[in-house]
Design a protein around this motif. Structure first.
Motif, PDB file in Angstrom:
ATOM      1  N   LEU A  73      10.552  -7.119  -2.462  1.00  0.00           N
ATOM      2  CA  LEU A  73      10.213  -7.031  -3.877  1.00  0.00           C
ATOM      3  C   LEU A  73      11.413  -7.496  -4.702  1.00  0.00           C
ATOM      4  N   VAL A  80       9.017  -4.962   2.180  1.00  0.00           N
ATOM      5  CA  VAL A  80       7.687  -4.356   2.298  1.00  0.00           C
ATOM      6  C   VAL A  80       6.825  -4.996   3.372  1.00  0.00           C
ATOM      7  N   SER A 104       2.187   1.131   1.734  1.00  0.00           N
ATOM      8  CA  SER A 104       2.534   1.488   0.349  1.00  0.00           C
ATOM      9  C   SER A 104       2.476   0.281  -0.590  1.00  0.00           C
ATOM     10  N   ALA A 105       2.471  -0.930  -0.029  1.00  0.00           N
ATOM     11  CA  ALA A 105       2.436  -2.145  -0.848  1.00  0.00           C
ATOM     12  C   ALA A 105       1.040  -2.767  -0.907  1.00  0.00           C
ATOM     13  N   HIS A 108      -1.697  -4.731  -4.262  1.00  0.00           N
ATOM     14  CA  HIS A 108      -0.961  -5.297  -5.395  1.00  0.00           C
ATOM     15  C   HIS A 108      -0.952  -6.825  -5.400  1.00  0.00           C
ATOM     16  N   TYR A 110       0.509  -8.683  -3.180  1.00  0.00           N
ATOM     17  CA  TYR A 110       1.765  -9.208  -2.641  1.00  0.00           C
ATOM     18  C   TYR A 110       1.536 -10.179  -1.480  1.00  0.00           C
TER      19      TYR A 110
END
Length: 184
Positions: A73, A80, A104-105, A108, A110
């Motif tokens: 990030l 991540v 947890s990522a 989003h 990503y």
């Protein structure tokens, strides 16, 4: 040997960079999670040793047949996930893509952002003609990500993987340089 230049790759929210010493704990946290490893061709890690081996292999980079980048990030430097071009065949100008993202990522965008940058690098910098993906067909999120990036589902192999006691199929996807060049 393949030379990987112009790294790291940067997007609006991410830095894709080669793994380095010190990444082992973050890698272990990601790949020891059974949710992350649910559709992988190997079981969840049970010790930090695979993380150490992964970093050591990438630091040695003796063969040039793979490019694994940590997904970091940009805002806080948190590692991540990873994305990889592997089984790079310079004669056929082909590679496979693999990726993993810490739970947890998830949600989003990503991975889509990271893969877009990695695929662009593969087609533009490495002059690949074809990039392939092999996924568990039950992994709907991964299939949607690949299709969003322009991959075409090209095949289905029954009972290709056995991880522990679980037998799973494979969905094969492909993306050509000419299709990537025409995408928005």
């Amino acid at each position: 040997m393949q030379a990987f230049e112009n790294l790291p790759l940067r997007t609006d929210r991410l830095v894709l960079r080669p793994l380095r010493a010190g990444d082992e704990d973050a890698l272990y946290a990601i790949f020891s999670d059974a949710k992350v490893m649910r559709y992988w061709s190997t079981p969840a890690w049970t010790s930090i040793e695979p993380a150490r081996a992964m970093v050591a292999r990438d630091l040695a980079q003796v063969s040039g047949d793979h490019l694994r980048l940590g997904i970091e990030l940009a805002q806080d430097g948190l590692l991540v996930g990873t994305c990889t071009l592997f089984s790079i065949n310079s004669i056929c100008r082909r590679a496979e893509v693999g990726y993993g993202l810490g739970a947890s990522a998830w949600g989003h965008g990503y991975m889509n952002e990271a893969l877009h940058a990695l695929l662009d690098y593969g087609f533009r910098n490495l002059n690949l003609n074809r990039i392939e993906a092999d996924i568990d067909p039950r992994n709907v999120a991964s299939a949607k990500s690949l299709e969003r990036l322009g991959f075409t589902k090209e095949g289905y192999l029954r009972e290709r993987w056995i991880v522990g006691e679980e037998v799973s199929d494979t969905a094969l996807y492909g993306l050509l340089q000419r299709d990537w060049a025409q995408s928005p």
